[in-house]
Design a protein around this motif. Structure first.
Motif, PDB file in Angstrom:
ATOM      1  N   THR A   1      52.006 -21.983   8.585  1.00 36.29           N
ATOM      2  CA  THR A   1      53.494 -21.785   8.243  1.00 36.29           C
ATOM      3  C   THR A   1      54.407 -21.121   9.728  1.00 36.29           C
ATOM      4  N   HIS A   2      53.809 -20.666  10.544  1.00 36.50           N
ATOM      5  CA  HIS A   2      54.551 -20.180  11.643  1.00 36.50           C
ATOM      6  C   HIS A   2      54.505 -21.244  12.974  1.00 36.50           C
ATOM      7  N   LYS A   3      55.521 -21.684  13.261  1.00 35.78           N
ATOM      8  CA  LYS A   3      55.718 -22.662  14.195  1.00 35.78           C
ATOM      9  C   LYS A   3      54.891 -22.083  15.628  1.00 35.78           C
ATOM     10  N   LEU A   4      54.980 -20.909  15.857  1.00 35.47           N
ATOM     11  CA  LEU A   4      54.247 -20.420  17.021  1.00 35.47           C
ATOM     12  C   LEU A   4      52.603 -20.618  16.915  1.00 35.47           C
ATOM     13  N   PHE A   5      52.048 -20.639  15.918  1.00 37.26           N
ATOM     14  CA  PHE A   5      50.741 -20.577  15.619  1.00 37.26           C
ATOM     15  C   PHE A   5      50.222 -22.132  15.347  1.00 37.26           C
ATOM     16  N   LYS A   6      50.984 -23.070  15.054  1.00 40.01           N
ATOM     17  CA  LYS A   6      50.448 -24.203  14.630  1.00 40.01           C
ATOM     18  C   LYS A   6      49.854 -25.104  15.645  1.00 40.01           C
ATOM     19  N   ASN A   7      49.704 -24.998  16.720  1.00 38.13           N
ATOM     20  CA  ASN A   7      49.144 -25.605  17.898  1.00 38.13           C
ATOM     21  C   ASN A   7      47.902 -25.133  18.356  1.00 38.13           C
ATOM     22  N   LEU A   8      47.685 -23.711  17.699  1.00 39.98           N
ATOM     23  CA  LEU A   8      46.305 -22.921  18.067  1.00 39.98           C
ATOM     24  C   LEU A   8      45.263 -23.878  17.642  1.00 39.98           C
ATOM     25  N   ARG A   9      44.039 -23.994  18.096  1.00 39.93           N
ATOM     26  CA  ARG A   9      42.882 -24.903  17.818  1.00 39.93           C
ATOM     27  C   ARG A   9      41.785 -24.079  17.304  1.00 39.93           C
ATOM     28  N   VAL A  10      41.889 -24.062  16.073  1.00 39.83           N
ATOM     29  CA  VAL A  10      40.739 -23.421  15.343  1.00 39.83           C
ATOM     30  C   VAL A  10      39.280 -24.347  15.263  1.00 39.83           C
ATOM     31  N   ALA A  11      38.134 -23.727  15.707  1.00 40.51           N
ATOM     32  CA  ALA A  11      37.049 -24.673  15.746  1.00 40.51           C
ATOM     33  C   ALA A  11      36.296 -24.602  14.429  1.00 40.51           C
ATOM     34  N   GLY A  12      36.185 -23.260  13.631  1.00 41.06           N
ATOM     35  CA  GLY A  12      35.637 -23.183  12.477  1.00 41.06           C
ATOM     36  C   GLY A  12      35.440 -21.741  12.199  1.00 41.06           C
ATOM     37  N   THR A  13      34.749 -21.413  11.036  1.00 43.88           N
ATOM     38  CA  THR A  13      34.835 -20.145  10.465  1.00 43.88           C
ATOM     39  C   THR A  13      33.492 -19.709   9.843  1.00 43.88           C
ATOM     40  N   ILE A  14      33.210 -18.544  10.277  1.00 44.66           N
ATOM     41  CA  ILE A  14      31.776 -18.078   9.741  1.00 44.66           C
ATOM     42  C   ILE A  14      32.272 -16.877   8.688  1.00 44.66           C
ATOM     43  N   PHE A  15      31.615 -16.983   7.200  1.00 42.21           N
ATOM     44  CA  PHE A  15      31.770 -16.006   6.322  1.00 42.21           C
ATOM     45  C   PHE A  15      30.396 -15.247   6.163  1.00 42.21           C
ATOM     46  N   ASP A  16      30.392 -13.914   6.359  1.00 45.14           N
ATOM     47  CA  ASP A  16      29.165 -13.010   6.188  1.00 45.14           C
ATOM     48  C   ASP A  16      29.440 -12.395   4.833  1.00 45.14           C
ATOM     49  N   SER A  17      28.813 -12.508   4.096  1.00 42.67           N
ATOM     50  CA  SER A  17      28.972 -11.723   2.760  1.00 42.67           C
ATOM     51  C   SER A  17      30.214 -11.773   2.107  1.00 42.67           C
TER      52      SER A  17
ATOM     53  N   GLU B   1      32.776 -24.680   8.100  1.00 37.74           N
ATOM     54  CA  GLU B   1      32.669 -23.315   7.761  1.00 37.74           C
ATOM     55  C   GLU B   1      31.088 -22.999   7.416  1.00 37.74           C
ATOM     56  N   LEU B   2      30.781 -21.928   7.790  1.00 38.44           N
ATOM     57  CA  LEU B   2      29.571 -21.478   7.423  1.00 38.44           C
ATOM     58  C   LEU B   2      29.551 -20.249   6.826  1.00 38.44           C
ATOM     59  N   TYR B   3      28.634 -20.102   5.540  1.00 42.21           N
ATOM     60  CA  TYR B   3      28.586 -18.899   4.670  1.00 42.21           C
ATOM     61  C   TYR B   3      27.090 -18.453   4.881  1.00 42.21           C
ATOM     62  N   LEU B   4      27.373 -17.299   4.969  1.00 43.28           N
ATOM     63  CA  LEU B   4      25.839 -16.298   5.230  1.00 43.28           C
ATOM     64  C   LEU B   4      25.881 -15.386   3.956  1.00 43.28           C
ATOM     65  N   TYR B   5      25.053 -15.620   3.072  1.00 44.03           N
ATOM     66  CA  TYR B   5      25.080 -14.557   1.969  1.00 44.03           C
ATOM     67  C   TYR B   5      23.816 -14.325   1.396  1.00 44.03           C
ATOM     68  N   SER B   6      23.700 -13.366   0.463  1.00 48.65           N
ATOM     69  CA  SER B   6      22.275 -13.128   0.026  1.00 48.65           C
ATOM     70  C   SER B   6      22.244 -12.918  -1.477  1.00 48.65           C
ATOM     71  N   GLN B   7      21.243 -13.084  -2.197  1.00 45.94           N
ATOM     72  CA  GLN B   7      21.001 -12.846  -3.697  1.00 45.94           C
ATOM     73  C   GLN B   7      21.024 -11.427  -4.046  1.00 45.94           C
ATOM     74  N   ALA B   8      20.457 -10.726  -2.801  1.00 44.50           N
ATOM     75  CA  ALA B   8      20.358  -9.238  -3.108  1.00 44.50           C
ATOM     76  C   ALA B   8      21.781  -8.409  -2.840  1.00 44.50           C
ATOM     77  N   ASP B   9      22.757  -8.949  -2.485  1.00 45.50           N
ATOM     78  CA  ASP B   9      23.957  -8.499  -2.121  1.00 45.50           C
ATOM     79  C   ASP B   9      24.622  -7.786  -3.455  1.00 45.50           C
TER      80      ASP B   9
END
Length: 277
Positions: A125-141, A209-217
């Motif tokens: 939504t912000h014009k300043l940030f629209k050209n940033l190059r996001v490569a990916g996201t890792i979610f831990d828990s 996107e990479l999701y790292l999680y556990s059944q023991a959480d």
């Protein structure tokens, strides 16, 4: 190493790189920038251990943990207090003249996911940030849905050293508010303040996107992470999900250090199109 613009954010520059404004500043060499978003109550000394995964590969690393009061109380009351630090984190990329590099987010627990939700909104939504190059996201828990028991466990951990009476008062305040506003009345309040989980479910981003999680959480249910991963994949997002089975909340690297590091560096390499040096 330095900070500017956002209190408590830590910026680890590539060795030999000077700060913006110095005559010795190197031109951007395309090395990725990794932004670590800590779990609520996380101390920087713990988040710094994750920095090593990326700094050893030559990446610039930014670390930030949102104040637990914002995570547990402001957001629960429907106050969008995390919007400002989310924007300021992205502004750091311009402050350090690294806005042209690929960016990877590494998000921990719901504390990091709530902040990431507002970063996503700012990116689109912000014009300043629209050209940033996001490569990916890792979610831990992360992310987790309306799990009151898990939220109480997380808050109790944060408040462990606090006066007993104050601790139980805050736990009661959080629980009662969460039940009323985020569960019972959520169908009515959703249009005013959508939960971070629902916002991330339909986020417009399509980077991997990479999701790292556990059944023991015991704080974030594995089923909620799996639901998110499946929903995102159905939208066309490249998704990988890894179940560590027996490691506790945000402890996957502690229990499986080599495997965890390899997952993160391989994902980074795949996202940026080549192994960072």
């Amino acid at each position: 190493m330095g900070t500017r613009g956002l209190k408590e954010a830590v910026v680890e520059l590539k060795p030999g790189q000077a700060l913006e404004g110095s005559a010795e500043t190197e031109p951007a060499d395309g090395q990725p920038v990794v932004i670590l978003l800590g779990w609520a109550g996380c101390q920087d000394k713990y988040l710094a251990k994750y920095s090593t995964i990326y700094s050893q590969k030559g990446c610039t690393v930014i670390r930030y943990t949102a104040p637990w009061r914002m995570v547990f109380f402001s957001e629960t009351f429907g106050i969008r207090s995390l919007q400002t630090p989310a924007r300021q984190l992205l502004e750091l990329l311009f402050d350090y003249s690294i806005e042209n590099r690929p960016v990877l987010f590494h998000v921990f627990s719901n504390g990091g996911a709530m902040l990431y939700r507002y970063i996503m909104e700012a990116l689109h939504t912000h014009k300043l940030f629209k050209n940033l190059r996001v490569a990916g996201t890792i979610f831990d828990s992360a992310p987790g849905r309306r799990n009151l028991r898990g939220g109480l466990r997380a808050l109790e951990t944060v408040l462990a050293s606090m006066n007993v009476l104050l601790k139980y008062f805050l736990l009661f305040t959080f629980a009662s508010t969460a039940v009323v506003l985020r569960i019972l009345l959520y169908p009515l309040t959703r249009s005013i303040h959508e939960s971070h989980y629902d916002a991330l479910l339909k986020a417009p981003s399509r980077w991997p996107e990479l999701y790292l999680y556990s059944q023991a959480d015991l704080i974030i249910r594995a089923s909620e992470v799996q639901l998110m991963a499946d929903a995102r994949q159905q939208l066309g997002v490249p998704v990988k999900a890894v179940d560590f089975s027996d490691s506790p909340h945000v402890s996957h690297m502690r229990v499986y250090p080599t495997y965890y590091c390899n997952l993160c560096t391989t994902f980074l390499s795949d996202c940026v199109g080549g192994s960072p040096s």
